[in-house]
Design a protein around this motif. Sequence first.
Motif, PDB file in Angstrom:
ATOM      1  N   LYS A   1      24.315  17.406 -37.958  1.00  9.70           N
ATOM      2  CA  LYS A   1      25.635  16.819 -38.195  1.00  9.70           C
ATOM      3  C   LYS A   1      26.684  17.353 -37.234  1.00  9.70           C
ATOM      4  O   LYS A   1      27.645  16.681 -36.918  1.00  9.70           O
ATOM      5  CB  LYS A   1      26.059  17.055 -39.631  1.00  9.70           C
ATOM      6  N   GLY A   2      26.518  18.593 -36.768  1.00  9.45           N
ATOM      7  CA  GLY A   2      27.487  19.178 -35.861  1.00  9.45           C
ATOM      8  C   GLY A   2      26.906  20.358 -35.115  1.00  9.45           C
ATOM      9  O   GLY A   2      25.886  20.921 -35.510  1.00  9.45           O
ATOM     10  N   LEU A   3      27.573  20.724 -34.035  1.00 10.81           N
ATOM     11  CA  LEU A   3      27.146  21.845 -33.202  1.00 10.81           C
ATOM     12  C   LEU A   3      28.360  22.316 -32.423  1.00 10.81           C
ATOM     13  O   LEU A   3      29.115  21.494 -31.892  1.00 10.81           O
ATOM     14  CB  LEU A   3      26.043  21.393 -32.243  1.00 10.81           C
ATOM     15  N   ILE A   4      28.546  23.623 -32.354  1.00  8.07           N
ATOM     16  CA  ILE A   4      29.635  24.156 -31.535  1.00  8.07           C
ATOM     17  C   ILE A   4      29.033  24.941 -30.379  1.00  8.07           C
ATOM     18  O   ILE A   4      28.118  25.750 -30.573  1.00  8.07           O
ATOM     19  CB  ILE A   4      30.618  25.009 -32.357  1.00  8.07           C
ATOM     20  N   VAL A   5      29.502  24.653 -29.192  1.00  5.36           N
ATOM     21  CA  VAL A   5      29.096  25.372 -27.982  1.00  5.36           C
ATOM     22  C   VAL A   5      30.380  25.822 -27.306  1.00  5.36           C
ATOM     23  O   VAL A   5      31.171  24.996 -26.850  1.00  5.36           O
ATOM     24  CB  VAL A   5      28.264  24.474 -27.040  1.00  5.36           C
ATOM     25  N   LYS A   6      30.574  27.147 -27.295  1.00  2.00           N
ATOM     26  CA  LYS A   6      31.808  27.752 -26.795  1.00  2.00           C
ATOM     27  C   LYS A   6      33.001  27.184 -27.547  1.00  2.00           C
ATOM     28  O   LYS A   6      33.166  27.459 -28.715  1.00  2.00           O
ATOM     29  CB  LYS A   6      31.914  27.620 -25.290  1.00  2.00           C
ATOM     30  N   ASP A   7      33.825  26.374 -26.902  1.00  2.00           N
ATOM     31  CA  ASP A   7      35.009  25.832 -27.585  1.00  2.00           C
ATOM     32  C   ASP A   7      34.951  24.312 -27.753  1.00  2.00           C
ATOM     33  O   ASP A   7      35.958  23.655 -27.914  1.00  2.00           O
ATOM     34  CB  ASP A   7      36.288  26.234 -26.843  1.00  2.00           C
ATOM     35  N   VAL A   8      33.730  23.768 -27.737  1.00  2.00           N
ATOM     36  CA  VAL A   8      33.540  22.329 -27.937  1.00  2.00           C
ATOM     37  C   VAL A   8      32.712  22.109 -29.203  1.00  2.00           C
ATOM     38  O   VAL A   8      31.613  22.644 -29.333  1.00  2.00           O
ATOM     39  CB  VAL A   8      32.838  21.669 -26.731  1.00  2.00           C
ATOM     40  N   VAL A   9      33.256  21.318 -30.115  1.00  2.00           N
ATOM     41  CA  VAL A   9      32.560  20.960 -31.341  1.00  2.00           C
ATOM     42  C   VAL A   9      32.006  19.553 -31.162  1.00  2.00           C
ATOM     43  O   VAL A   9      32.763  18.605 -30.970  1.00  2.00           O
ATOM     44  CB  VAL A   9      33.506  21.006 -32.566  1.00  2.00           C
ATOM     45  N   TYR A  10      30.685  19.439 -31.176  1.00  2.00           N
ATOM     46  CA  TYR A  10      30.023  18.145 -31.074  1.00  2.00           C
ATOM     47  C   TYR A  10      29.744  17.650 -32.490  1.00  2.00           C
ATOM     48  O   TYR A  10      29.201  18.387 -33.313  1.00  2.00           O
ATOM     49  CB  TYR A  10      28.721  18.263 -30.291  1.00  2.00           C
ATOM     50  N   LEU A  11      30.128  16.417 -32.752  1.00  2.00           N
ATOM     51  CA  LEU A  11      29.997  15.853 -34.088  1.00  2.00           C
ATOM     52  C   LEU A  11      29.159  14.582 -34.051  1.00  2.00           C
ATOM     53  O   LEU A  11      29.344  13.729 -33.188  1.00  2.00           O
ATOM     54  CB  LEU A  11      31.381  15.518 -34.652  1.00  2.00           C
ATOM     55  N   ASN A  12      28.244  14.484 -34.997  1.00  2.00           N
ATOM     56  CA  ASN A  12      27.455  13.279 -35.146  1.00  2.00           C
ATOM     57  C   ASN A  12      28.341  12.217 -35.794  1.00  2.00           C
ATOM     58  O   ASN A  12      28.844  12.421 -36.898  1.00  2.00           O
ATOM     59  CB  ASN A  12      26.238  13.574 -36.023  1.00  2.00           C
ATOM     60  N   PRO A  13      28.567  11.089 -35.128  1.00  2.00           N
ATOM     61  CA  PRO A  13      29.471  10.080 -35.684  1.00  2.00           C
ATOM     62  C   PRO A  13      28.889   9.319 -36.874  1.00  2.00           C
ATOM     63  O   PRO A  13      29.608   8.599 -37.555  1.00  2.00           O
ATOM     64  CB  PRO A  13      29.721   9.133 -34.507  1.00  2.00           C
ATOM     65  N   ASP A  14      27.593   9.497 -37.140  1.00  2.00           N
ATOM     66  CA  ASP A  14      26.935   8.782 -38.234  1.00  2.00           C
ATOM     67  C   ASP A  14      27.085   9.559 -39.545  1.00  2.00           C
ATOM     68  O   ASP A  14      26.097   9.951 -40.167  1.00  2.00           O
ATOM     69  CB  ASP A  14      25.457   8.566 -37.883  1.00  2.00           C
ATOM     70  N   GLN A  15      28.354   9.806 -39.950  1.00  2.00           N
ATOM     71  CA  GLN A  15      28.654  10.553 -41.164  1.00  2.00           C
ATOM     72  C   GLN A  15      29.776   9.842 -41.905  1.00  2.00           C
ATOM     73  O   GLN A  15      30.611   9.183 -41.299  1.00  2.00           O
ATOM     74  CB  GLN A  15      29.115  11.978 -40.845  1.00  2.00           C
ATOM     75  N   THR A  16      29.788  10.024 -43.204  1.00  2.00           N
ATOM     76  CA  THR A  16      30.914   9.524 -43.983  1.00  2.00           C
ATOM     77  C   THR A  16      32.125  10.403 -43.681  1.00  2.00           C
ATOM     78  O   THR A  16      31.964  11.530 -43.183  1.00  2.00           O
ATOM     79  CB  THR A  16      30.614   9.576 -45.493  1.00  2.00           C
ATOM     80  N   PRO A  17      33.322   9.946 -43.979  1.00  2.00           N
ATOM     81  CA  PRO A  17      34.500  10.795 -43.767  1.00  2.00           C
ATOM     82  C   PRO A  17      34.394  12.130 -44.527  1.00  2.00           C
ATOM     83  O   PRO A  17      34.808  13.171 -44.014  1.00  2.00           O
ATOM     84  CB  PRO A  17      35.650   9.942 -44.301  1.00  2.00           C
TER      85      PRO A  17
END
Length: 95
Positions: free
Chosen positions: A20-36
């Motif tokens: 669902k998510g991953l943080i690398v240094k100061d970037v948060v990658y988010l899976n857009p296939d999620q409910t709010p």
Amino acid sequence: MALYPELEYKFEPIMPKVQKGLIVKDVVYLNPDQTPEELTCTVAEEIGHYLTSVGDIVDQDSIEKCKQERRARDVGALMLVTPYDIIDCFDSGCQ
């Protein structure tokens, strides 16, 4: 997200569905296939990692990595629901 403007938030459509998510240094990658609601929880947990985790803990192959994962989840949960929120709900008759 507004409390941590130093982080960059990116929706990454090629993320595996199980991640669902991953943080690398100061970037948060988010899976857009999620409910709010899921997205809110994911962002809080990733900020928890930003505040508490050290190193790559993607593979949960040691007790220390598992502890860091738990700590980040706890911090994220406290960002969303404080003990006072739970007390207020109890006082209002929620079970």
